[in-house]
Scaffold this active site. Structure first.
Site, short mmCIF file in Angstrom:
data_model
loop_
_atom_site.label_atom_id
_atom_site.label_comp_id
_atom_site.label_asym_id
_atom_site.label_seq_id
_atom_site.Cartn_x
_atom_site.Cartn_y
_atom_site.Cartn_z
CB SER A 127 2.19 -16.96 -7.28
OG SER A 127 0.87 -16.97 -7.67
CG HIS A 148 3.96 -18.17 -12.28
ND1 HIS A 148 4.83 -17.17 -11.94
CD2 HIS A 148 2.77 -17.80 -11.77
CE1 HIS A 148 4.18 -16.24 -11.25
NE2 HIS A 148 2.93 -16.61 -11.14
CD GLU A 160 8.46 -16.62 -13.68
OE1 GLU A 160 9.53 -16.03 -13.49
OE2 GLU A 160 7.61 -16.81 -12.77
CG ASN A 198 5.37 -13.28 -8.37
OD1 ASN A 198 4.85 -12.24 -8.77
ND2 ASN A 198 4.70 -14.41 -8.25
N1 NAD Z 1 -4.44 -14.20 -9.46
C1 NAD Z 1 -3.25 -14.05 -10.04
O1 NAD Z 1 -2.90 -12.96 -10.53
C2 NAD Z 1 -2.31 -15.22 -10.15
C3 NAD Z 1 -1.25 -15.13 -11.07
C4 NAD Z 1 -0.40 -16.22 -11.23
C5 NAD Z 1 -0.58 -17.36 -10.45
N2 NAD Z 1 -1.61 -17.43 -9.56
C6 NAD Z 1 -1.76 -18.69 -8.81
O2 NAD Z 1 -2.80 -19.45 -9.43
C7 NAD Z 1 -3.48 -20.22 -8.44
C8 NAD Z 1 -4.94 -19.84 -8.48
O3 NAD Z 1 -5.06 -18.46 -8.24
P1 NAD Z 1 -6.38 -17.62 -8.61
O4 NAD Z 1 -6.00 -16.19 -8.49
O5 NAD Z 1 -6.95 -18.14 -9.88
O6 NAD Z 1 -7.31 -18.04 -7.39
P2 NAD Z 1 -8.90 -17.97 -7.29
O7 NAD Z 1 -9.23 -17.97 -5.85
O8 NAD Z 1 -9.45 -16.90 -8.17
O9 NAD Z 1 -9.35 -19.36 -7.94
C9 NAD Z 1 -9.13 -20.60 -7.32
C10 NAD Z 1 -10.29 -21.49 -7.69
O10 NAD Z 1 -10.04 -22.79 -7.15
C11 NAD Z 1 -11.26 -23.28 -6.65
N3 NAD Z 1 -11.06 -24.36 -5.69
C12 NAD Z 1 -10.91 -24.29 -4.35
N4 NAD Z 1 -10.80 -25.54 -3.85
C13 NAD Z 1 -10.86 -26.39 -4.90
C14 NAD Z 1 -10.84 -27.80 -5.00
N5 NAD Z 1 -10.72 -28.58 -3.93
N6 NAD Z 1 -10.95 -28.36 -6.23
C15 NAD Z 1 -11.09 -27.58 -7.34
N7 NAD Z 1 -11.14 -26.24 -7.28
C16 NAD Z 1 -11.02 -25.65 -6.08
C17 NAD Z 1 -11.95 -22.06 -6.05
O11 NAD Z 1 -13.36 -22.27 -5.88
C18 NAD Z 1 -11.63 -21.00 -7.10
O12 NAD Z 1 -12.60 -20.94 -8.13
C19 NAD Z 1 -2.79 -19.92 -7.12
O13 NAD Z 1 -1.80 -20.89 -6.89
C20 NAD Z 1 -2.18 -18.55 -7.36
O14 NAD Z 1 -1.07 -18.30 -6.52
C21 NAD Z 1 -2.50 -16.38 -9.40
#
Ligand code: NAD
Length: 330
Positions: A127, A148, A160, A198
């Site tokens: 993000s 994104h 994005e 963002n």
């Molecule tokens: N939540 C949102 O609204 C949102 C929106 C856009 C972008 N993002 C981005 O997406 C990415 C993920 O965010 P999220 O909200 O899904 O997070 P989340 O915490 O819900 O999910 C992350 C997942 O990655 C797993 N993980 C941790 N270490 C790992 C490893 N070594 N190998 C494989 N998997 C591993 C975790 O167990 C978890 O299931 C981040 O970079 C975040 O900034 C999030």
């Protein structure tokens, strides 16, 4: 609900690394489109649990009539791997969605770029981390790009696409074409802080919090103003078409008042002042930020009204989402 035909183009196979909020939704989206998905999370146990949640989620969507029943089978067919290296060996696209931690992204992107086929494209759903910095973790960074998505990924159309300096133009084109083919609305944007979405979203958020802190309105009232006043237009138009329809001279006057009361952050941009000086005040003069023939302007205004009426009708049909009460910390 109609079933989309199974997607036949690139990529045939995609690995989703990190099956949390975003990874699971994107995995459902890819699998529902007909792409072979391999899923992995932090441990084999978490990966198995993620697969169970993925299938439950797809069945829930099918039960709610949001996904064709027949598509659930495509989601059930998603495979799992014990780790990132094991997930990427035979795919064309790697989608990284591990938590927003640069050290973890370095480790995972490094493992993916070592394990994936040479011509596989690797994308990060970060993000906020600079895409140029992340590209340094990938061997052959010309195949790396930011991608994104927004939560919930299955239903939010916008994505994005953020090229790094090293990203090959054909990789960007391929990603855009692919996203369009599965029904998304990609926009290619630059690698500035927060990219575009963002940055804009947080500018609004900061002013919303300030309005509450200054006692102008409660959080609920601010939410109502955003949703029902200017935010009502946002499914159809962005700030440039909206300001063109309102009149750029009007915007300039309002910004001058805001600057006087709230300071330099509301200074009218030079580009806006120049347009007003040139008489380009928006649709009413035939040109503002964008240009409009008479016929286009009439069509735009009529289509605007049609869409607003349709949205009002839809909102009346849907039950209200009244959740959250109290005044918070204010
Ligand atoms: N939540 C949102 O609204 C949102 C929106 C856009 C972008 N993002 C981005 O997406 C990415 C993920 O965010 P999220 O909200 O899904 O997070 P989340 O915490 O819900 O999910 C992350 C997942 O990655 C797993 N993980 C941790 N270490 C790992 C490893 N070594 N190998 C494989 N998997 C591993 C975790 O167990 C978890 O299931 C981040 O970079 C975040 O900034 C999030």
């Amino acid at each position: 609900m109609e079933e989309r035909d199974s997607y036949q183009g690139w990529p045939h196979g995609a690995a989703v690394i990190g099956a949390g909020t975003m990874g699971l939704g994107v995995a459902e989206c890819f699998a529902a489109a007909g792409i072979s998905v391999v899923l992995t999370d932090a441990t084999p146990e978490l990966t198995r649990e993620a697969k169970r949640r993925l299938v439950r989620r797809a069945k829930g969507h099918a039960d709610a009539g949001l996904l064709a029943e027949s598509v659930v089978g495509r989601v059930e067919a998603a495979e799992t791997a014990d780790d990132a290296a094991g997930a990427v060996g035979d795919v064309d696209l790697v989608f990284e969605a591990v938590p927003e931690d640069i050290g973890l992204k370095e480790e995972i992107l490094g493992a993916c770029s070592e394990g994936a086929p040479e011509d596989a494209v690797i994308v990060s759903n970060t993000s906020s981390l600079p895409i140029n910095d992340l590209s340094e973790f990938v061997g052959r960074p010309e195949r790396f790009c930011g991608m994104h998505w927004f939560n919930p990924p299955e239903w939010t159309p916008g994505v994005e696409v953020i090229p790094a300096a090293a990203t090959a133009p054909e990789v960007v084109e391929r990603l855009v074409e692919f996203l369009r083919a599965i029904g998304k609305r990609p926009a290619v944007v630059g690698d500035g802080p927060g990219f575009v979405a963002n940055r804009l979203q947080n500018a609004l958020f900061l002013e919303a919090v300030r309005c509450v802190e200054e006692g102008l309105a409660s959080p609920q009232e601010v939410d109502e103003v955003v949703r029902s006043c200017f935010g009502f237009r946002l499914p159809f138009f962005g700030p440039f078409q909206i300001s063109d329809m309102a009149g750029l001279d009007v915007y300039e006057n309002v910004l001058d008042v805001l600057k006087e009361g709230l300071g330099d952050r509301f200074e009218a941009p030079q580009s806006l002042r120049r347009l007003v000086e040139e008489g380009r005040t928006g649709t009413k003069s035939g040109a503002g930020f964008l240009e409009y023939t008479d016929e286009e302007r009439e069509r735009l205004l009529l289509e605007r009204d049609r869409r607003y009426a349709a949205l009002n009708e839809l909102l009346e049909q849907l039950p209200p989402v009244d959740a959250g009460s109290g005044a918070g910390p204010w």
